[in-house]
Design a protein around this motif. Structure first.
Motif, PDB file in Angstrom:
ATOM      1  N   ILE A 167      14.932  63.101  34.731  1.00 37.93           N
ATOM      2  CA  ILE A 167      15.933  63.222  33.718  1.00 37.93           C
ATOM      3  C   ILE A 167      16.373  64.734  33.553  1.00 37.93           C
ATOM      4  O   ILE A 167      17.620  64.740  33.249  1.00 37.93           O
ATOM      5  CB  ILE A 167      15.233  62.419  32.563  1.00 37.93           C
ATOM      6  CG1 ILE A 167      15.347  60.891  32.920  1.00 37.93           C
ATOM      7  CG2 ILE A 167      16.327  62.489  31.237  1.00 37.93           C
ATOM      8  CD1 ILE A 167      14.575  60.125  31.802  1.00 37.93           C
ATOM      9  N   ALA A 168      15.237  65.484  33.392  1.00 38.23           N
ATOM     10  CA  ALA A 168      15.745  66.961  32.987  1.00 38.23           C
ATOM     11  C   ALA A 168      16.438  67.472  34.009  1.00 38.23           C
ATOM     12  O   ALA A 168      17.400  68.252  33.734  1.00 38.23           O
ATOM     13  CB  ALA A 168      14.101  67.727  32.654  1.00 38.23           C
ATOM     14  N   GLY A 169      16.237  67.181  35.277  1.00 37.93           N
ATOM     15  CA  GLY A 169      16.716  67.752  36.395  1.00 37.93           C
ATOM     16  C   GLY A 169      18.375  67.299  36.483  1.00 37.93           C
ATOM     17  O   GLY A 169      19.245  68.277  36.625  1.00 37.93           O
ATOM     18  N   PHE A 170      18.309  65.921  36.246  1.00 37.93           N
ATOM     19  CA  PHE A 170      19.838  65.462  36.393  1.00 37.93           C
ATOM     20  C   PHE A 170      20.640  65.998  35.286  1.00 37.93           C
ATOM     21  O   PHE A 170      21.952  66.335  35.378  1.00 37.93           O
ATOM     22  CB  PHE A 170      19.773  64.001  36.371  1.00 37.93           C
ATOM     23  CG  PHE A 170      20.998  63.540  36.248  1.00 37.93           C
ATOM     24  CD1 PHE A 170      21.877  63.014  37.407  1.00 37.93           C
ATOM     25  CD2 PHE A 170      21.472  62.724  34.889  1.00 37.93           C
ATOM     26  CE1 PHE A 170      23.353  62.380  37.044  1.00 37.93           C
ATOM     27  CE2 PHE A 170      22.925  62.161  35.037  1.00 37.93           C
ATOM     28  CZ  PHE A 170      23.486  62.088  36.190  1.00 37.93           C
ATOM     29  N   GLU A 183      10.957  69.077  28.201  1.00 39.25           N
ATOM     30  CA  GLU A 183      11.237  68.687  26.909  1.00 39.25           C
ATOM     31  C   GLU A 183      12.508  68.511  26.394  1.00 39.25           C
ATOM     32  O   GLU A 183      13.387  69.522  26.182  1.00 39.25           O
ATOM     33  CB  GLU A 183      10.585  69.442  25.955  1.00 39.25           C
ATOM     34  CG  GLU A 183      10.914  68.896  24.218  1.00 39.25           C
ATOM     35  CD  GLU A 183      10.257  67.397  24.091  1.00 39.25           C
ATOM     36  OE1 GLU A 183      11.054  66.719  23.632  1.00 39.25           O
ATOM     37  OE2 GLU A 183       9.332  66.957  24.585  1.00 39.25           O
ATOM     38  N   LEU A 184      13.144  67.232  26.513  1.00 41.09           N
ATOM     39  CA  LEU A 184      14.663  67.170  26.653  1.00 41.09           C
ATOM     40  C   LEU A 184      15.275  67.711  25.515  1.00 41.09           C
ATOM     41  O   LEU A 184      16.420  68.238  25.375  1.00 41.09           O
ATOM     42  CB  LEU A 184      15.007  65.405  26.848  1.00 41.09           C
ATOM     43  CG  LEU A 184      14.313  64.644  27.999  1.00 41.09           C
ATOM     44  CD1 LEU A 184      14.600  63.502  28.160  1.00 41.09           C
ATOM     45  CD2 LEU A 184      14.900  65.725  29.302  1.00 41.09           C
ATOM     46  N   LEU A 185      14.850  67.468  24.243  1.00 41.07           N
ATOM     47  CA  LEU A 185      15.443  67.846  23.064  1.00 41.07           C
ATOM     48  C   LEU A 185      15.293  69.104  22.671  1.00 41.07           C
ATOM     49  O   LEU A 185      16.083  69.805  21.612  1.00 41.07           O
ATOM     50  CB  LEU A 185      14.979  66.779  21.859  1.00 41.07           C
ATOM     51  CG  LEU A 185      15.313  65.338  21.956  1.00 41.07           C
ATOM     52  CD1 LEU A 185      14.971  64.731  20.663  1.00 41.07           C
ATOM     53  CD2 LEU A 185      16.898  65.145  22.226  1.00 41.07           C
ATOM     54  N   SER A 196      18.220  58.448  36.718  1.00 34.93           N
ATOM     55  CA  SER A 196      16.996  58.002  36.277  1.00 34.93           C
ATOM     56  C   SER A 196      16.940  57.893  34.572  1.00 34.93           C
ATOM     57  O   SER A 196      17.765  58.467  34.325  1.00 34.93           O
ATOM     58  CB  SER A 196      15.639  59.013  36.569  1.00 34.93           C
ATOM     59  OG  SER A 196      15.599  59.211  37.993  1.00 34.93           O
ATOM     60  N   HIS A 197      16.100  57.058  34.402  1.00 35.79           N
ATOM     61  CA  HIS A 197      16.004  56.681  32.861  1.00 35.79           C
ATOM     62  C   HIS A 197      14.431  56.398  32.799  1.00 35.79           C
ATOM     63  O   HIS A 197      13.616  55.790  33.658  1.00 35.79           O
ATOM     64  CB  HIS A 197      16.735  55.789  32.525  1.00 35.79           C
ATOM     65  CG  HIS A 197      16.838  54.206  33.181  1.00 35.79           C
ATOM     66  ND1 HIS A 197      15.671  53.408  32.786  1.00 35.79           N
ATOM     67  CD2 HIS A 197      17.308  53.886  34.006  1.00 35.79           C
ATOM     68  CE1 HIS A 197      15.708  52.314  33.403  1.00 35.79           C
ATOM     69  NE2 HIS A 197      16.727  52.510  34.191  1.00 35.79           N
ATOM     70  N   VAL A 198      13.842  56.379  31.604  1.00 33.50           N
ATOM     71  CA  VAL A 198      12.552  56.018  31.261  1.00 33.50           C
ATOM     72  C   VAL A 198      12.458  54.462  31.352  1.00 33.50           C
ATOM     73  O   VAL A 198      13.341  53.783  30.672  1.00 33.50           O
ATOM     74  CB  VAL A 198      12.308  56.533  29.674  1.00 33.50           C
ATOM     75  CG1 VAL A 198      10.614  56.055  29.121  1.00 33.50           C
ATOM     76  CG2 VAL A 198      12.496  57.867  29.286  1.00 33.50           C
TER      77      VAL A 198
END
Length: 334
Positions: free
Chosen positions: A89-92, A174-176, A23-25
């Motif tokens: 995204i976080a899960g992948f 939160e990805l970063l 997935s992506h934004v």
């Protein structure tokens, strides 16, 4: 070049095959949602006045964007979609990083078999290549989220975008701020420096300053620093663990804060135990053992690492002795 163009170029670049699997934004589509958000008759009463008189006395709008704190159109389509994308995204990202690191630092029979396999296949380069793609993947998507949330707040003159960022942090997507990004950075530097690669393309470090940090380079020369000092002992972290809230501690310090013994581990902590920094409860059970970061620090601070290892083992033996003495006294009724 605007970020929207850069992001689309990234999506359709050389990593397109990799990105098709994840997935992506939906940056372009979400931006269109914001552009379609206009002042509606139903919400005019709740919006601040946007009118002023011109020279002819006619009322004109300052601008065409909605100025209310909440927008039904955006709230239904925007945040729900963005939350879904952030979770995916976080899960992948987490699953792929865990897979790479598991292969890199495997022990026992599995580690032996993997090292034997490396004699015939050069899949370590493939691991580094995937690590590089994951760093770019999480960075580009995180920047896209931040920019679209900033755009939301600008369009609506609200703070809902910032509140949404706080919500992502509380839900650990939160990805970063992911501890797995720090682990991936440590893996990238461990492998690249060993093979003479470019260790500073994404990450750099300074372990000998007052506050040891790992620095991640983002696009547009933006730097993101990760503090590598323990918030309890204020030293460079040893045998580091990242709690679910994202804060980093030495294992012995975290165990002390959770009122458990070192040999018991953080999983023995009570669900009511709180993080010493943010006071969030229930953050010890799924704490991440930062093995790659520990290896990174072990290679670069050898004397310090040995001293801490001796001290932790001595404390563990002491705690074990006290624990079993108490258990023995309890059993014999002493």
């Amino acid at each position: 070049m605007k970020f929207g163009e850069t992001f689309m170029e990234y999506l359709h670049g050389e990593q397109e095959g990799f990105l098709d699997k994840c997935s992506h934004v939906e940056y372009k589509r979400l931006k269109k949602v914001l552009k379609s958000c206009r002042v509606c008759r139903e919400s005019r009463d709740s919006c601040p006045s946007n009118e002023h008189d011109d020279d002819n006395g006619n009322a004109q709008l300052h601008h065409e964007f909605c100025q209310c704190e909440a927008c039904p159109l955006c709230d239904q389509m925007f945040f729900s979609e963005l939350m879904k994308e952030a979770s995916e995204i976080a899960g992948f990202f987490t699953s792929r990083v865990r897979h790479i690191l598991h292969l890199h630092i495997s022990t026992g029979m599995q580690g032996y078999l993997l090292r034997f396999r490396h004699c015939f296949t050069n899949d370590q380069q493939a691991m580094v290549q995937e690590g590089r793609m994951l760093i770019e993947y999480v960075t580009m998507n995180a920047i896209a989220m931040r920019k679209i949330l900033k755009k939301y707040d600008k369009v609506h003159s609200s703070v809902n975008g910032r509140k949404f960022k706080s919500k992502m942090q509380s839900e650990r997507i939160e990805l970063l701020q992911s501890p797995w990004l720090i682990e991936l950075g440590a893996f990238y530097m461990n492998f690249n420096e060993r093979d003479g690669g470019e260790s500073n393309k994404f990450f750099s470090y300074d372990l000998h300053s007052t506050q040891p940090v790992m620095t991640m380079m983002l696009p547009d020369s933006v730097k993101l620093e990760y503090n590598l000092s323990c918030a309890i002992c204020l030293e460079l972290v040893f045998n580091p663990y990242a709690l679910c809230c994202g804060h980093l501690f030495c294992k012995s310090c975290a165990c002390s804060a959770a009122s458990v013994m070192i040999f018991q581990g953080l999983k023995a902590a009570s669900p009511e135990s709180k993080c010493p920094v943010c006071r969030a409860a229930g953050v010890y059970g799924d704490a991440v053992h930062m093995l790659e970061l520990d290896l990174f620090l072990k290679k670069r601070c050898k004397e310090y690492w040995k001293e801490r290892l001796v001290a932790e083992r001595a404390e563990m033996v002491k705690q074990s002795k006290e624990y079993w003495d108490l258990q023995t006294k309890f059993m014999i009724g002493y």
